[in-house]
Design a protein around this motif. Structure first.
Motif, short mmCIF file in Angstrom:
data_model
loop_
_atom_site.label_atom_id
_atom_site.label_comp_id
_atom_site.label_asym_id
_atom_site.label_seq_id
_atom_site.Cartn_x
_atom_site.Cartn_y
_atom_site.Cartn_z
N ALA A 1 -54.18 25.89 -26.97
CA ALA A 1 -53.17 24.88 -26.68
C ALA A 1 -52.59 24.39 -28.00
O ALA A 1 -53.29 24.36 -29.02
N LYS A 2 -51.32 24.00 -27.98
CA LYS A 2 -50.69 23.58 -29.23
C LYS A 2 -51.45 22.40 -29.84
O LYS A 2 -51.92 21.50 -29.14
N ASN B 1 -46.84 34.95 -18.11
CA ASN B 1 -45.58 34.31 -18.53
C ASN B 1 -45.79 32.80 -18.47
O ASN B 1 -46.80 32.32 -17.94
N HIS B 2 -44.86 32.05 -19.05
CA HIS B 2 -45.06 30.60 -19.21
C HIS B 2 -43.80 29.86 -18.77
O HIS B 2 -42.78 29.92 -19.45
N ILE B 3 -43.89 29.16 -17.61
CA ILE B 3 -42.71 28.46 -17.11
C ILE B 3 -42.91 26.95 -16.98
O ILE B 3 -41.95 26.22 -16.79
N SER B 4 -44.17 26.48 -17.10
CA SER B 4 -44.44 25.06 -16.88
C SER B 4 -45.71 24.64 -17.60
O SER B 4 -46.59 25.47 -17.88
N ASN B 5 -45.83 23.32 -17.83
CA ASN B 5 -47.08 22.78 -18.38
C ASN B 5 -48.23 22.95 -17.40
O ASN B 5 -49.39 22.83 -17.78
N THR C 1 -44.04 29.58 -25.76
CA THR C 1 -43.37 28.38 -25.31
C THR C 1 -42.85 28.61 -23.89
O THR C 1 -42.71 29.75 -23.46
N ARG C 2 -42.58 27.53 -23.19
CA ARG C 2 -42.12 27.66 -21.80
C ARG C 2 -40.71 28.24 -21.73
O ARG C 2 -39.86 27.91 -22.54
#
Length: 193
Positions: A62-63, A40-44, A114-115
């Motif tokens: 990475a974007k 999961n993605h919560i932060s940079n 995305t976060r």
């Protein structure tokens, strides 16, 4: 010392005490062979945190915008990141990801794309399923349970590998596979909060 090892060392000495990182299930990550770690993605900070809590060297997408600055983009490439165009099918990034797996490396993916700033587990995009179906990689779900707050515990939980045999045999859609992966991440998140 190469830049990846240096970065891993620096992030380890900073992040472990700062966020009191607790790692669960690290033994679920195979020591060798192709592996996809889906988190999961919560932060940079998620990519370096996944990087330092795994014994494998991980390649991340990475974007593309992050590579626009030549200096920063150069650093990203030297720490095993490669660009992906968001919001469209980026064949070059897909090819690069498959090559990483063909070379028996570890690929780190954040299927949500995305976060999720609320800390919850969102819906995943089909990309993770694409890589799972198009490779022989072991799929390891990962839940990062925050928030990132100084001196408050942050958990990184690696689940047991997800058996892809039936999905590959039945030629399941990439989205169906991603949904299954996200279900595992959601379960880890729920069980370890």
């Amino acid at each position: 010392m190469n830049l990846y090892k240096l970065g891993k060392f620096l992030c380890t000495v900073i992040f472990y005490p700062l966020y009191r990182i607790k790692v669960i299930g690290k033994e679920n990550i195979p020591k060798d062979g192709p592996v996809i770690i889906c988190s999961n993605h919560i932060s940079n900070f998620d990519p370096p945190v996944v990087g330092i809590t795994s014994d494998r060297n991980i390649y991340f997408m990475a974007k593309e915008e992050l590579f626009k600055n030549k200096f920063f983009g150069g650093i990203l490439k030297r720490v095993h990141a490669f660009p992906i165009k968001r919001g469209m099918r980026d064949r070059n990034a897909l090819r690069q990801g498959l090559n990483v797996l063909k070379e028996n490396h570890a690929l780190g993916l954040f299927p949500e794309g995305t976060r999720q700033k609320n800390g919850e587990v969102g819906k995943g995009l089909a990309g993770a399923g694409f890589f799972a179906l198009r490779s022989e990689a072991t799929i390891v779900p990962c839940a990062i349970i925050g928030p990132y707050q100084k001196f408050k515990p942050l958990k990184v939980v690696y689940g047991e590998p997800i058996d892809m045999t039936s999905f590959r045999q039945e030629k399941a859609s990439a989205q169906v596979v991603t949904d299954r992966i996200m279900e595992e991440i959601r379960q880890l998140h729920k069980n370890h909060r």
